[in-house]
Design a protein around this motif. Structure first.
Motif, PDB file in Angstrom:
ATOM      1  N   LYS A  12     -12.958 -15.540  -0.736  1.00  0.00           N
ATOM      2  CA  LYS A  12     -12.534 -14.334  -0.028  1.00  0.00           C
ATOM      3  C   LYS A  12     -11.012 -14.289   0.088  1.00  0.00           C
ATOM      4  CE  LYS A  12     -15.168 -13.705   3.529  1.00  0.00           C
ATOM      5  NZ  LYS A  12     -15.704 -13.558   4.891  1.00  0.00           N
ATOM      6  N   LYS A  13     -10.420 -15.407   0.454  1.00  0.00           N
ATOM      7  CA  LYS A  13      -8.968 -15.468   0.614  1.00  0.00           C
ATOM      8  C   LYS A  13      -8.273 -15.122  -0.701  1.00  0.00           C
ATOM      9  CE  LYS A  13      -5.264 -18.517   2.049  1.00  0.00           C
ATOM     10  NZ  LYS A  13      -4.891 -19.861   2.477  1.00  0.00           N
ATOM     11  N   GLY A  14      -8.849 -15.557  -1.796  1.00  0.00           N
ATOM     12  CA  GLY A  14      -8.238 -15.326  -3.096  1.00  0.00           C
ATOM     13  C   GLY A  14      -8.327 -13.898  -3.600  1.00  0.00           C
ATOM     14  N   ILE A  15      -9.294 -13.133  -3.119  1.00  0.00           N
ATOM     15  CA  ILE A  15      -9.471 -11.789  -3.674  1.00  0.00           C
ATOM     16  C   ILE A  15      -9.215 -10.655  -2.683  1.00  0.00           C
ATOM     17  CG2 ILE A  15     -11.078 -12.553  -5.454  1.00  0.00           C
ATOM     18  CD1 ILE A  15     -13.308 -11.275  -3.731  1.00  0.00           C
ATOM     19  N   LEU A  16      -8.966 -10.975  -1.426  1.00  0.00           N
ATOM     20  CA  LEU A  16      -8.784  -9.903  -0.440  1.00  0.00           C
ATOM     21  C   LEU A  16      -7.623  -8.972  -0.783  1.00  0.00           C
ATOM     22  CD1 LEU A  16      -9.623 -11.495   3.007  1.00  0.00           C
ATOM     23  CD2 LEU A  16     -10.771  -9.602   1.858  1.00  0.00           C
ATOM     24  N   GLU A  17      -6.522  -9.520  -1.249  1.00  0.00           N
ATOM     25  CA  GLU A  17      -5.381  -8.677  -1.613  1.00  0.00           C
ATOM     26  C   GLU A  17      -5.801  -7.673  -2.678  1.00  0.00           C
ATOM     27  OE1 GLU A  17      -1.546  -9.424  -4.294  1.00  0.00           O
ATOM     28  OE2 GLU A  17      -1.387 -10.407  -2.335  1.00  0.00           O
ATOM     29  N   MET A  18      -6.507  -8.150  -3.703  1.00  0.00           N
ATOM     30  CA  MET A  18      -6.941  -7.267  -4.773  1.00  0.00           C
ATOM     31  C   MET A  18      -7.895  -6.194  -4.243  1.00  0.00           C
ATOM     32  SD  MET A  18      -8.977  -8.175  -8.309  1.00  0.00           S
ATOM     33  CE  MET A  18     -10.469  -8.663  -7.445  1.00  0.00           C
ATOM     34  N   LEU A  19      -8.799  -6.569  -3.346  1.00  0.00           N
ATOM     35  CA  LEU A  19      -9.750  -5.601  -2.797  1.00  0.00           C
ATOM     36  C   LEU A  19      -9.059  -4.557  -1.935  1.00  0.00           C
ATOM     37  CD1 LEU A  19     -12.680  -8.006  -1.889  1.00  0.00           C
ATOM     38  CD2 LEU A  19     -12.474  -6.503  -3.877  1.00  0.00           C
ATOM     39  N   VAL A  20      -8.089  -4.975  -1.134  1.00  0.00           N
ATOM     40  CA  VAL A  20      -7.336  -4.025  -0.305  1.00  0.00           C
ATOM     41  C   VAL A  20      -6.565  -3.056  -1.196  1.00  0.00           C
ATOM     42  CG1 VAL A  20      -5.409  -3.818   1.323  1.00  0.00           C
ATOM     43  CG2 VAL A  20      -7.222  -5.500   1.737  1.00  0.00           C
ATOM     44  N   TYR A  54      -4.690  -7.469   8.849  1.00  0.00           N
ATOM     45  CA  TYR A  54      -3.356  -6.939   9.144  1.00  0.00           C
ATOM     46  C   TYR A  54      -2.215  -7.769   8.562  1.00  0.00           C
ATOM     47  CZ  TYR A  54      -5.384  -3.110  11.674  1.00  0.00           C
ATOM     48  OH  TYR A  54      -6.076  -1.977  11.977  1.00  0.00           O
ATOM     49  N   PRO A  55      -2.279  -9.086   8.563  1.00  0.00           N
ATOM     50  CA  PRO A  55      -1.214  -9.834   7.883  1.00  0.00           C
ATOM     51  C   PRO A  55      -1.136  -9.528   6.389  1.00  0.00           C
ATOM     52  CG  PRO A  55      -2.379 -11.268   9.396  1.00  0.00           C
ATOM     53  CD  PRO A  55      -3.155  -9.973   9.336  1.00  0.00           C
ATOM     54  N   ILE A  56      -2.289  -9.267   5.768  1.00  0.00           N
ATOM     55  CA  ILE A  56      -2.296  -8.889   4.348  1.00  0.00           C
ATOM     56  C   ILE A  56      -1.594  -7.547   4.176  1.00  0.00           C
ATOM     57  CG2 ILE A  56      -3.774  -8.194   2.410  1.00  0.00           C
ATOM     58  CD1 ILE A  56      -5.848 -10.242   3.495  1.00  0.00           C
ATOM     59  N   LEU A  57      -1.931  -6.578   5.013  1.00  0.00           N
ATOM     60  CA  LEU A  57      -1.297  -5.253   4.928  1.00  0.00           C
ATOM     61  C   LEU A  57       0.211  -5.354   5.144  1.00  0.00           C
ATOM     62  CD1 LEU A  57      -3.927  -3.128   6.883  1.00  0.00           C
ATOM     63  CD2 LEU A  57      -3.454  -3.026   4.423  1.00  0.00           C
ATOM     64  N   LYS A  81      -1.607   4.211  11.644  1.00  0.00           N
ATOM     65  CA  LYS A  81      -0.729   3.808  10.545  1.00  0.00           C
ATOM     66  C   LYS A  81      -1.544   3.908   9.257  1.00  0.00           C
ATOM     67  CE  LYS A  81       2.763   0.362   9.539  1.00  0.00           C
ATOM     68  NZ  LYS A  81       3.311  -0.944   9.933  1.00  0.00           N
ATOM     69  N   ILE A  82      -1.204   4.888   8.432  1.00  0.00           N
ATOM     70  CA  ILE A  82      -1.915   5.148   7.182  1.00  0.00           C
ATOM     71  C   ILE A  82      -1.175   4.455   6.045  1.00  0.00           C
ATOM     72  CG2 ILE A  82      -2.790   6.925   5.606  1.00  0.00           C
ATOM     73  CD1 ILE A  82      -4.053   7.083   8.374  1.00  0.00           C
ATOM     74  N   TYR A  83      -1.906   3.645   5.295  1.00  0.00           N
ATOM     75  CA  TYR A  83      -1.338   2.903   4.162  1.00  0.00           C
ATOM     76  C   TYR A  83      -1.649   3.609   2.855  1.00  0.00           C
ATOM     77  CZ  TYR A  83      -0.602  -0.931   7.407  1.00  0.00           C
ATOM     78  OH  TYR A  83      -0.181  -1.702   8.459  1.00  0.00           O
ATOM     79  N   THR A  84      -0.638   3.650   1.983  1.00  0.00           N
ATOM     80  CA  THR A  84      -0.764   4.243   0.663  1.00  0.00           C
ATOM     81  C   THR A  84      -0.235   3.239  -0.355  1.00  0.00           C
ATOM     82  OG1 THR A  84      -0.330   6.416   1.637  1.00  0.00           O
ATOM     83  CG2 THR A  84      -0.121   6.243  -0.755  1.00  0.00           C
ATOM     84  N   ILE A  85      -0.919   3.099  -1.457  1.00  0.00           N
ATOM     85  CA  ILE A  85      -0.461   2.177  -2.490  1.00  0.00           C
ATOM     86  C   ILE A  85       0.717   2.795  -3.237  1.00  0.00           C
ATOM     87  CG2 ILE A  85      -2.050   2.996  -4.272  1.00  0.00           C
ATOM     88  CD1 ILE A  85      -2.457  -0.020  -5.016  1.00  0.00           C
ATOM     89  N   THR A  86       1.670   1.981  -3.635  1.00  0.00           N
ATOM     90  CA  THR A  86       2.839   2.432  -4.379  1.00  0.00           C
ATOM     91  C   THR A  86       2.598   2.206  -5.878  1.00  0.00           C
ATOM     92  OG1 THR A  86       3.909   0.256  -4.313  1.00  0.00           O
ATOM     93  CG2 THR A  86       4.364   1.776  -2.457  1.00  0.00           C
TER      94      THR A  86
END
Length: 117
Positions: A12-20, A54-57, A81-86
């Motif tokens: 999970k730790k390894g793929i959470l960034e990719m999933l977010v 939240y730390p990932i975001l 707080k709305i997040y948008t990918i760049t």
């Protein structure tokens, strides 16, 4: 059971960034919304806590992979707080997806490997 839990946490730790990044590439969202989307995965293995997300975001935003804006919705006084990918985030997502597919292919190769010696 402990080994299973540890293994699941490591994956999970390894793929959470990719999933977010993947979720935000589909549509902008806020933290609780992302938690809900992840928790809807049928296997239930992507249920995470706010203290994990939240730390990932924050890190992804600091790296320029996400952008955020405070917005209020209809009938809601408190802003979200709305997040948008760049564009840089899209490139990172594509690279992480490529690496993930390569990793999965290698795992499948090992699972299907037959000793021919």
């Amino acid at each position: 059971m402990e080994a299973e839990d540890r293994f699941a946490r490591q994956i999970k730790k390894g793929i959470l960034e990719m999933l977010v990044l993947n979720l935000l590439a589909r549509s902008p969202g806020y933290g609780y919304q992302l938690l809900t989307r992840l928790a809807q995965a049928p296997g239930g293995s992507l249920q995470i806590k706010e203290g994990t997300l939240y730390p990932i975001l924050y890190r992804l935003e600091e790296e320029g992979l996400l952008h955020s804006d405070w917005q209020t919705g209809p009938g809601r006084a408190a802003p979200k707080k709305i997040y948008t990918i760049t564009p840089q985030g899209i490139r990172r997502l594509e690279e992480e997806q490529r690496l993930w597919k390569q990793f999965l292919g290698d795992v499948q190769y090992i699972e299907n490997w037959e000793d021919t010696l």
